[in-house]
Design an enzyme around this catalytic site. Structure first.
Site, PDB file in Angstrom:
ATOM      1  N   TYR A 191      -3.287 -10.423  -3.874  1.00 24.50           N
ATOM      2  CA  TYR A 191      -4.401 -11.193  -3.322  1.00 24.50           C
ATOM      3  C   TYR A 191      -4.501 -12.609  -3.896  1.00 24.50           C
ATOM      4  O   TYR A 191      -5.452 -13.324  -3.605  1.00 24.50           O
ATOM      5  CB  TYR A 191      -5.723 -10.442  -3.555  1.00 24.50           C
ATOM      6  CG  TYR A 191      -5.911  -9.283  -2.593  1.00 24.50           C
ATOM      7  CD1 TYR A 191      -4.913  -8.347  -2.417  1.00 24.50           C
ATOM      8  CD2 TYR A 191      -7.088  -9.139  -1.875  1.00 24.50           C
ATOM      9  CE1 TYR A 191      -5.073  -7.286  -1.549  1.00 24.50           C
ATOM     10  CE2 TYR A 191      -7.260  -8.074  -1.003  1.00 24.50           C
ATOM     11  CZ  TYR A 191      -6.244  -7.147  -0.847  1.00 24.50           C
ATOM     12  OH  TYR A 191      -6.404  -6.105   0.015  1.00 24.50           O
ATOM     13  N   LYS A 234       2.211   2.322  -8.267  1.00 24.07           N
ATOM     14  CA  LYS A 234       3.445   2.572  -7.513  1.00 24.07           C
ATOM     15  C   LYS A 234       4.598   2.187  -8.422  1.00 24.07           C
ATOM     16  O   LYS A 234       5.511   1.440  -8.040  1.00 24.07           O
ATOM     17  CB  LYS A 234       3.427   1.747  -6.211  1.00 24.07           C
ATOM     18  CG  LYS A 234       4.558   2.047  -5.256  1.00 24.07           C
ATOM     19  CD  LYS A 234       4.458   3.394  -4.576  1.00 24.07           C
ATOM     20  CE  LYS A 234       5.681   3.690  -3.744  1.00 24.07           C
ATOM     21  NZ  LYS A 234       5.685   5.049  -3.167  1.00 24.07           N
ATOM     22  N   ASP A 244       0.791   6.899  -2.880  1.00 26.05           N
ATOM     23  CA  ASP A 244       0.942   7.679  -1.640  1.00 26.05           C
ATOM     24  C   ASP A 244       0.412   9.100  -1.836  1.00 26.05           C
ATOM     25  O   ASP A 244      -0.301   9.645  -0.976  1.00 26.05           O
ATOM     26  CB  ASP A 244       2.380   7.681  -1.103  1.00 26.05           C
ATOM     27  CG  ASP A 244       3.446   7.492  -2.166  1.00 26.05           C
ATOM     28  OD1 ASP A 244       3.136   6.979  -3.258  1.00 26.05           O
ATOM     29  OD2 ASP A 244       4.604   7.866  -1.917  1.00 26.05           O
ATOM     30  N   ASP A 292      -8.549  -1.886  -2.687  1.00 19.89           N
ATOM     31  CA  ASP A 292      -9.210  -2.311  -1.448  1.00 19.89           C
ATOM     32  C   ASP A 292      -9.104  -1.185  -0.412  1.00 19.89           C
ATOM     33  O   ASP A 292     -10.095  -0.776   0.212  1.00 19.89           O
ATOM     34  CB  ASP A 292      -8.498  -3.583  -0.937  1.00 19.89           C
ATOM     35  CG  ASP A 292      -9.298  -4.295   0.143  1.00 19.89           C
ATOM     36  OD1 ASP A 292     -10.415  -3.842   0.467  1.00 19.89           O
ATOM     37  OD2 ASP A 292      -8.805  -5.312   0.666  1.00 19.89           O
TER      38      ASP A 292
END
Ligand code: NAD
Length: 338
Positions: free
Chosen positions: A123, A172, A205, A229
């Site tokens: 971001y 991740k 995930d 988010d």
């Protein structure tokens, strides 16, 4: 009296901020609102979505209650929400999602508080076109030790202060080994300093699946900006939707309170918007400024209206009412009870 900068925002912003200020006044909050304009409204009026006077007011008064701000999709000016979070180093975006009485949802007993890193990741807006024909674009994600420590420590401190049992760190790091790998490494280091709080880490995930299958197993969740988010909207969906989840953006010197949802252009001006999300954000604000007694009264009134005055509630949570009928019902409970 506490000075608070009020940015009503775009779309449904005026409707929900009018509702919230009316309810807080009825509940006896001691607030002096200093109203100003940002976002699409300011862009259309002044040619700048974030005028200097807004930044100056926040610098002077430190606390903000903000309605949603529209960000053009794909083109146009960059997000004012993201700019404000960066400008005032509001590194902790705290988003509670708790099951509510009588609000339709296939899930029960959910009580998750999401801590989203608010200033970095993808971001930061470092994007570029790589070729002239615009057929190849790049975006850079940044993760630093300082910012990661800030948000992860905030999650553990909150857990300790609020008697919560577990912190789950979402990453991740199997693929993004440097960026989210660093975030995970710092999480493990900080977890060692809080032996009283259980710690686990989970890949994003798997987390998405677990939040749908067994969301009750999560307590405090901490993650990087983009994952946070997305997961916090998912968490809103578990407890009745975006109309009922508030949020706080906290830094060391400034704090900004806003709903998780956006400007909802599809329902703007129709008296359909649910103000509960911004109202819950304002309760986090009242707690932050030491007016917990007022926050308690308003929370009581909201739960009472949800449980026993369902017809007055807005349609997104199964009611038959409007922004106005809901606001009046909450005010009536406050007047009758206190
Ligand atoms: P949105 O959150 O505005 O709306 C998603 C859906 O939820 C819509 O169907 C909307 O009607 C509904 N909804 C949202 N808030 C509601 C409420 N209080 N009561 C009842 N229903 C509600 O998301 P979007 O449509 O993807 O985004 C619209 C604009 O908002 C975009 O410009 C986006 O950039 C901006 N946005 C701003 C913020 C912020 O200010 N922090 C956050 C998210 C999106």
């Amino acid at each position: 009296m506490q000075d608070i900068v009020l940015i009503p925002g775009d779309g449904i912003g005026n409707e929900i901020t009018s509702s919230v200020t009316k309810i807080l006044k009825t509940a006896g909050a001691k607030i002096n609102w200093i109203e100003t304009t940002a976002g699409l409204t300011a862009y259309e009026e002044k040619g700048n979505p974030l005028p200097d006077e807004v930044v100056d007011l926040i610098r002077e008064h430190h606390i903000v209650l903000k309605g949603p701000l529209t960000t053009p999709v794909g083109t146009g000016f960059r997000s004012v929400n993201v700019a404000l979070r960066k400008e005032f180093n509001l590194y902790a975006n705290i988003r509670p999602a708790k099951s509510l009485p009588n609000v339709p949802s296939p899930y029960k007993d959910i009580d998750i508080v999401m801590f989203r890193e608010n200033t970095q990741g993808l971001y930061i807006g470092h994007e570029r076109w790589v070729d002239d024909e615009h057929n190849h674009a790049e975006s850079i994600a940044v993760v630093t030790r300082d910012a990661s420590e800030n948000i992860i420590r905030a999650a553990f401190e909150y857990a300790r202060e609020h008697g919560r049992k577990k912190v789950t760190l979402v990453h991740k790091a199997n693929i993004l080994k440097f960026t989210t790998g660093l975030f995970l490494q710092i999480g493990r280091e900080i977890a060692d300093q809080y032996p009283d709080i259980e710690f686990e880490d989970i890949i994003i995930d798997n987390m998405a699946m677990q939040m749908v299958m067994r969301p009750q197993r999560f307590d405090i969740v901490v993650t990087t900006n983009l994952f946070g988010d997305i997961l916090s909207d998912l968490a809103s969906g578990l407890v009745g939707g975006l109309g009922v989840t508030g949020a706080a953006n906290i830094g060391d010197d400034y704090a900004m309170f806003e709903a998780v949802h956006g400007s909802a252009p599809d329902i703007a001006g129709k008296n359909m918007a649910n103000p509960t999300a911004l109202l819950f954000s304002s309760l986090l604000m009242l707690e932050h400024i030491g007016q917990e007694d007022v926050a308690k009264k308003v929370r009581y009134a909201v739960l009472e209206v949800l449980a026993n005055h369902k017809d007055a509630c807005t349609k997104d949570i199964g009611g038959k009412g409007t922004t106005t009928t809901y606001t009046n019902a909450v005010c009536m409970v406050l007047e009758d009870k206190f």
